[in-house]
Design an enzyme around this catalytic site. Structure first.
Site, PDB file in Angstrom:
ATOM      1  N   MET A 161       0.811  -1.231   0.000  1.00  0.00           N
ATOM      2  CA  MET A 161       0.000   0.000   0.000  1.00  0.00           C
ATOM      3  C   MET A 161       0.838   1.272   0.000  1.00  0.00           C
ATOM      4  SD  MET A 161      -1.257  -0.539   3.815  1.00  0.00           S
ATOM      5  CE  MET A 161      -0.909  -2.269   3.444  1.00  0.00           C
ATOM      6  N   PRO A 162       1.855   1.329  -0.847  1.00  0.00           N
ATOM      7  CA  PRO A 162       2.676   2.553  -0.862  1.00  0.00           C
ATOM      8  C   PRO A 162       1.876   3.774  -1.345  1.00  0.00           C
ATOM      9  CG  PRO A 162       3.730   0.773  -2.121  1.00  0.00           C
ATOM     10  CD  PRO A 162       2.328   0.339  -1.843  1.00  0.00           C
ATOM     11  N   TYR A 163       2.370   4.939  -0.942  1.00  0.00           N
ATOM     12  CA  TYR A 163       1.825   6.206  -1.441  1.00  0.00           C
ATOM     13  C   TYR A 163       2.978   6.969  -2.083  1.00  0.00           C
ATOM     14  CZ  TYR A 163       0.320  11.005  -1.612  1.00  0.00           C
ATOM     15  OH  TYR A 163       0.042  12.262  -2.055  1.00  0.00           O
ATOM     16  N   THR A 203      -1.590   0.452  -4.292  1.00  0.00           N
ATOM     17  CA  THR A 203      -0.565   1.493  -4.483  1.00  0.00           C
ATOM     18  C   THR A 203      -1.219   2.754  -5.044  1.00  0.00           C
ATOM     19  OG1 THR A 203       1.208  -0.113  -4.809  1.00  0.00           O
ATOM     20  CG2 THR A 203       1.548   2.077  -5.750  1.00  0.00           C
ATOM     21  N   VAL A 204      -0.996   3.863  -4.355  1.00  0.00           N
ATOM     22  CA  VAL A 204      -1.585   5.144  -4.766  1.00  0.00           C
ATOM     23  C   VAL A 204      -0.467   6.057  -5.297  1.00  0.00           C
ATOM     24  CG1 VAL A 204      -2.770   7.222  -3.936  1.00  0.00           C
ATOM     25  CG2 VAL A 204      -3.431   4.969  -3.052  1.00  0.00           C
TER      26      VAL A 204
END
Lengths: 67, 67, 67, 67, 67, 67
Positions: free
Chosen positions: C1-3, C40-41
């Site tokens: 879930m990286p930003y 991933t956003v």
């Protein structure tokens, strides 16, 4: 799918309190803006008081001065 | 001269992996957007799982629940 | 879930190019760090050249000077 | 009420130097833009050299190479 | 004196809704963390759907596909 | 190679004033921290007053109330 970044001073905030903030912000954006809570990301960053300035002075200094 | 900020959970990512991400993002922006790699800045921030929330719960909690 | 937050100068980058950057960064973080691409956003911000400084001068000024 | 975020590499910058930066930026925004120093917030973040890339390489690597 | 940055897609959110989010986040941080609401800063940024990616695709594309 | 992000309200700040801020911050970080001005990046973001909250109210509302 909002992304929220919260910066606070590093003051030993407990994991429970941080979880409560994350839950609360996610709920707020769902209720007010209709955002999907499943894809709402909240990142909390805790900043040393030496590194946080307001009014031209660090929080470390302000606290020493009782402000 | 792009500036890229990458936030990931703190999971012991090795310096080699981080260098590979920096190299890869810089190359991508040069190839796709024609950006000068010499002035491309990439900053990686590693966030404790207690401080990262998605779906209204912290990553710490989600992992405990096997999510 | 990286930003991931990417800041570039506002130069009329096409939607297709931006989509290609988003696809590429997401793929890179999956391949190198094993991050889940589904969460991933990537957010791209385009900044006016008057508002971007490097070397103490704005990009607007640097371009006029042929730098 | 400006908000300023300054990212630098983690190199043992002293609290006094950080206080001087906070004071200086706050004063600058008051003098040039007429902003109220009392509500100007400055946050300094110190980033490990393994996590900072420029020119496609980490600062750790660049320093080893004498760049 | 927390600083909160909220990024959402640009979808014509009304000033009233944005004010409600600002009020709600400020209240939450006061209640849960005991932060002073008078110095809590909240900045909302609205991002074009072409510039927001999740799952490797832009929100523009995802909406066209009914996702 | 510091990276500085300055957020201010959108109030028609002139390009000259913005250039002066960029010049001043870059000089300050060189003088106080010994940072290389050639690789110092400064990005100014101007935020609508509807999107900036302090004390739980938007700047738009505060100005109407003469605060």
């Amino acid at each position: 799918m909002p992304y929220v970044n919260i910066k606070i001073t590093k003051d030993g905030t407990s994991p429970e309190k941080k979880a409560e903030v994350i839950r609360g912000v996610t709920k707020l954006l769902a209720e007010v803006l209709g955002k999907n809570p499943q894809t709402t990301v909240v990142v909390i960053e805790e900043i040393e008081t030496d590194n946080w300035g307001i009014g031209g002075a660090t929080v470390t200094t302000r606290r020493k001065q009782g402000r």
